[in-house]
Design an enzyme around this catalytic site. Structure first.
Site, PDB file in Angstrom:
ATOM      1  N   VAL A 293      42.459 -44.242 -38.299  1.00  0.00           N
ATOM      2  CA  VAL A 293      41.008 -44.326 -38.218  1.00  0.00           C
ATOM      3  C   VAL A 293      40.486 -43.328 -37.193  1.00  0.00           C
ATOM      4  O   VAL A 293      41.213 -42.886 -36.306  1.00  0.00           O
ATOM      5  CB  VAL A 293      40.535 -45.749 -37.861  1.00  0.00           C
ATOM      6  CG1 VAL A 293      41.149 -46.763 -38.809  1.00  0.00           C
ATOM      7  CG2 VAL A 293      40.872 -46.115 -36.428  1.00  0.00           C
ATOM      8  N   SER A 294      39.208 -42.968 -37.320  1.00  0.00           N
ATOM      9  CA  SER A 294      38.500 -42.125 -36.366  1.00  0.00           C
ATOM     10  C   SER A 294      39.243 -40.802 -36.149  1.00  0.00           C
ATOM     11  O   SER A 294      39.541 -40.102 -37.106  1.00  0.00           O
ATOM     12  CB  SER A 294      38.303 -42.894 -35.050  1.00  0.00           C
ATOM     13  OG  SER A 294      37.385 -42.248 -34.203  1.00  0.00           O
ATOM     14  N   ASN A 295      39.573 -40.452 -34.905  1.00  0.00           N
ATOM     15  CA  ASN A 295      40.296 -39.210 -34.661  1.00  0.00           C
ATOM     16  C   ASN A 295      41.645 -39.200 -35.368  1.00  0.00           C
ATOM     17  O   ASN A 295      42.110 -38.158 -35.850  1.00  0.00           O
ATOM     18  CB  ASN A 295      40.513 -39.000 -33.161  1.00  0.00           C
ATOM     19  CG  ASN A 295      39.259 -38.540 -32.449  1.00  0.00           C
ATOM     20  OD1 ASN A 295      38.219 -38.345 -33.063  1.00  0.00           O
ATOM     21  ND2 ASN A 295      39.350 -38.368 -31.143  1.00  0.00           N
ATOM     22  N   GLY A 298      40.957 -38.360 -38.968  1.00  0.00           N
ATOM     23  CA  GLY A 298      40.724 -36.931 -39.100  1.00  0.00           C
ATOM     24  C   GLY A 298      42.010 -36.136 -38.999  1.00  0.00           C
ATOM     25  O   GLY A 298      42.200 -35.134 -39.708  1.00  0.00           O
ATOM     26  N   ASN A 321      37.171 -38.621 -38.073  1.00  0.00           N
ATOM     27  CA  ASN A 321      36.519 -37.547 -37.330  1.00  0.00           C
ATOM     28  C   ASN A 321      36.935 -36.226 -37.955  1.00  0.00           C
ATOM     29  O   ASN A 321      37.948 -35.649 -37.594  1.00  0.00           O
ATOM     30  CB  ASN A 321      36.900 -37.584 -35.856  1.00  0.00           C
ATOM     31  CG  ASN A 321      36.312 -36.393 -35.091  1.00  0.00           C
ATOM     32  OD1 ASN A 321      35.368 -35.766 -35.546  1.00  0.00           O
ATOM     33  ND2 ASN A 321      36.880 -36.084 -33.944  1.00  0.00           N
TER      34      ASN A 321
END
Length: 701
Positions: A293-295, A298, A321
């Site tokens: 998830v998130s960074n 990404g 991200n």
């Protein structure tokens, strides 16, 4: 603890090719990027385990574990608290919010959800850098070599190696898959410049000349000179490693997969009489899902883009991200709303805008009294001073405070493409210094600046009740590995504005020299905004000298992290909350999906599910004001993983891209049920489908 000695020294590259890069892929060989020894630990699933560190589902929802000696915690104690804190930072464990019903270690598992298996921990590097990156593989005892699977778990945010334990870690371990983690060059690596103390890989502290997660690139003399001027400061790996780690996040994930295959074949490969091992577990017979998830999400997306060796089969990420390559050939439109042409702004662009304007926007009548915890985390006096400072600089208009705050909110929504759905969430994020900390860390990282550069007069240190710099308490420093999220303010280390009026001061309590007001050090935030936009944030004029050079370096750093949108046809799912107040969807998931449609066209297998009444930090849903408005995005992330798994193992088609219309529960005392969380539909109504038509990404209202 059993250790596998590899006969190498940290910091000296082995350059032994991995099996996947040689002409003889039959033999298992240590990847050349691994530095030093691999620490291997077995967990029995009774007294300790891979997922919960022995705490179990109820322990993760209970009080934090404590150290026997707060000044000298053991590696096992540090690991346990790190898993506890990282799990709870991303997952709402408050009763009624879905924990124990829709997700959690005990859901779909026996008892408390403890998982036995082995954990392998190592340092690695990427080409062109000697900054240590941590990689870890967890292999549950339920792993079946005949049905091999692997899930990636790069850390979210700037977290350490256990930063994805409660997300892709939990899903993968419960599925019986090997899970491969990396701190992706960020992590909790802190360096006390006053004492030279830094964290070993296991979290314990040392000031000796030995392998550590991170030390600033300063000689002893330079470090002493710096500390004489700026005592008690800290350097952190993400901000101060001088390597722009985000540029290598995809490579970090790919290397973690390689490391995972090495570990699996050391355990399950076919031993030969000469001591070598034949590879039996390989990409061709292993289901590999790039996730997190998130960074971390990404990072897995970038890995899938860069995967030219067939290591990854599918992608399932939440709120990733991603900084998509800017492509003005398509637009975005939600319902009958405005057509968005200026999408795909960089993280630093929109985050510095939030850092500058959100404090004033907190007082806009439309959200002032309705935004949850606004009055708890934000000072109306400081916010008013921010509005006055912005008005005096000509950055907001209005004769009254209400008009100025409303204009600040308008600027964010209209000029920067921030969704109105995030307006109620943004105040608490500002109070938690989310945009401020991201702006400072990423400006340093993109510009490859060192701690000694003190970009925009900002540094990192503990502060006292008045905001003055003070030494970090020894007990707090001993726990940094377990308590820090890798991006100050965190675990007692704060952002300090060295240029504040009077003396270096905690940024949130700083008065700006230009205003002589307590305005959250607005001068420093405007400096960061100037570096992000490449011109003076107040006058619009050109930057000069060192500022211009740093702005150019930052622009180059941002260009290095832009995503291509090409997933090479891999089955992929993005789930994102429409109310995401950290990674605005008009600059992340939405334009990435549009770019992918432009790049891959009919070959695309990417699906995008936009979840209503969901946002970035599920942990906030445990508080009144959030519980009644929002649902856990985490639940839909696990659905995304299930869908990609079904696609890869049973060839089930991925549902079309769609908006999922959830139903908030209305009160924290009302438990979530399936009625609140409708499943992603295999055949959504036409009015719910997300489409890319005539070079426009069309999102239903």
């Amino acid at each position: 603890m059993k250790r596998i000695m590899l006969g190498t020294v940290i910091g000296v590259s082995v350059f032994a090719s991995s099996a996947w890069a040689t002409n003889n892929p039959a033999l298992n060989t240590l990847p050349g990027f691994i530095q030093g020894e691999i620490a291997q630990t077995a967990y029995d699933g009774i007294t300790d385990d891979l997922l919960t560190a022995g705490l179990g589902a109820s322990g993760l929802a209970g009080p934090a574990p404590v150290f026997n000696d707060v000044l000298a915690p053991t590696p096992a104690e540090l690991r346990r608290l790190a898993i506890y804190n990282n799990y709870r930072a991303l997952v709402d464990t408050v009763p009624g919010g879905g924990y124990g019903t829709f997700f959690g270690p005990g859901v779909g598992a026996a008892g408390e959800g403890l998982i036995s298996g082995e954990e392998y921990l190592a340092y690695m590097t990427v080409p062109g850098s000697d900054v240590p990156v941590i990689v870890m593989a967890q292999v549950p005892d339920s792993f079946d070599p005949a049905n091999a699977c692997m899930v990636t778990a790069p850390s979210s945010g700037s977290r350490g190696i256990y930063g994805a334990i409660g997300t892709s870690g939990e899903w993968g371990l419960k599925k019986g898959c090997a899970v491969v983690y990396t701190d992706k060059g960020t992590g909790t690596g802190s360096h006390n410049l006053e004492t030279d103390s830094a964290q070993r890989r296991n979290g314990t502290l040392t000031d000796a000349d030995e392998p550590v997660q991170f030390r600033a690139d300063l000689s002893d003399t330079a470090r002493g000179d710096f500390s004489a001027l700026w005592p008690d400061r800290f350097a952190f790996k993400h901000a101060h490693s001088k390597v722009n780690p985000e540029a290598d996040w995809g490579q970090h994930v790919l290397q973690s997969i390689e490391f995972g295959f090495y570990v699996l074949n050391e355990r399950f490969g076919r031993p030969l009489p000469n001591g070598e091992t034949l590879i039996t577990i390989k990409p061709e017979n292993t289901v590999v899902i790039a996730s997190s998830v998130s960074n971390g999400g990404g990072s897995s997306v970038r890995a899938a883009e860069q995967d030219h060796r067939g290591l990854i089969d599918g992608v399932a990420v939440s709120e990733p991200n991603v900084n998509p390559r800017v492509d003005t050939s398509f637009t975005i439109r939600q319902g009958d709303g405005p057509v968005i042409t200026e999408h795909s702004r960089s993280l630093l662009d929109y985050t510095t805008a939030l850092a500058v304007y959100q404090g004033c926007a907190n007082l806009a009548p439309a959200i002032r009294d309705t935004a949850p915890l606004n009055a708890v985390f934000n000072s109306p006096v400081v916010d008013e001073n921010i509005c006055n400072s912005l008005a005096n600089k000509g950055l907001v208009t209005g004769a009254t405070l209400d008009e100025r705050a409303t204009d600040a909110l308008r600027i964010l929504n209209e000029n920067f493409g921030i969704q109105p759905e995030q307006n109620l969430l943004a105040p608490v994020h500002f109070g938690l210094a989310v945009a401020q900390s991201i702006s400072m860390t990423y400006a340093n990282a993109y510009g490859r600046a060192g701690v000694e550069d003190r970009v925009c007069g900002l540094s990192m240190a503990a502060t006292d009740a008045s905001g003055a710099v003070t030494p970090l308490a020894p007990a707090a420093e001993a726990a940094l590995f377990s308590a820090s999220n890798g991006i100050p303010p965190t675990a007692g280390v704060n952002l300090v504005y060295d240029g504040a009026l009077g003396q270096p001061t905690h940024l949130a309590a700083s008065a700006s020299p230009s205003s002589s007001q307590l305005d959250y050090g607005l001068d420093a935030l405007l400096c960061l905004r100037s570096l992000a936009q490449g011109s003076d944030a107040v006058t619009g004029g050109a930057l000069s000298g060192d500022a211009a050079a740093l702005a150019d370096a930052i622009a180059m750093g941002i260009s290095e992290v832009r995503a291509s949108g090409d997933l090479h046809g891999k089955p992929a799912v993005f789930v994102t909350g429409r109310a995401d107040a950290i990674l605005p969807i008009n600059h992340t998931s939405r334009p990435y999906f549009g770019l992918n449609q432009r790049v891959e066209g009919q070959k695309s297998n990417l699906r995008y599910y936009e979840i209503l009444n969901a946002h970035h930090l599920d942990v906030l849903n445990g508080f009144p004001g959030f519980a009644d408005r929002y649902v856990p995005l985490h639940h839909y992330y696990f659905q995304a993983l299930d869908l990609v798994w079904a696609k890869l193992t049973d060839r089930q088609p991925l549902p079309p891209s769609q908006v999922v219309r959830t139903v908030p529960r209305g009160a924290i005392t009302t438990p979530l049920t399936e009625a609140n969380l409708p499943a992603i539909s295999a055949d959504p109504a036409a009015t719910d489908r997300i489409r890319f038509v005539d070079n426009q990404l069309r999102i239903p209202e």
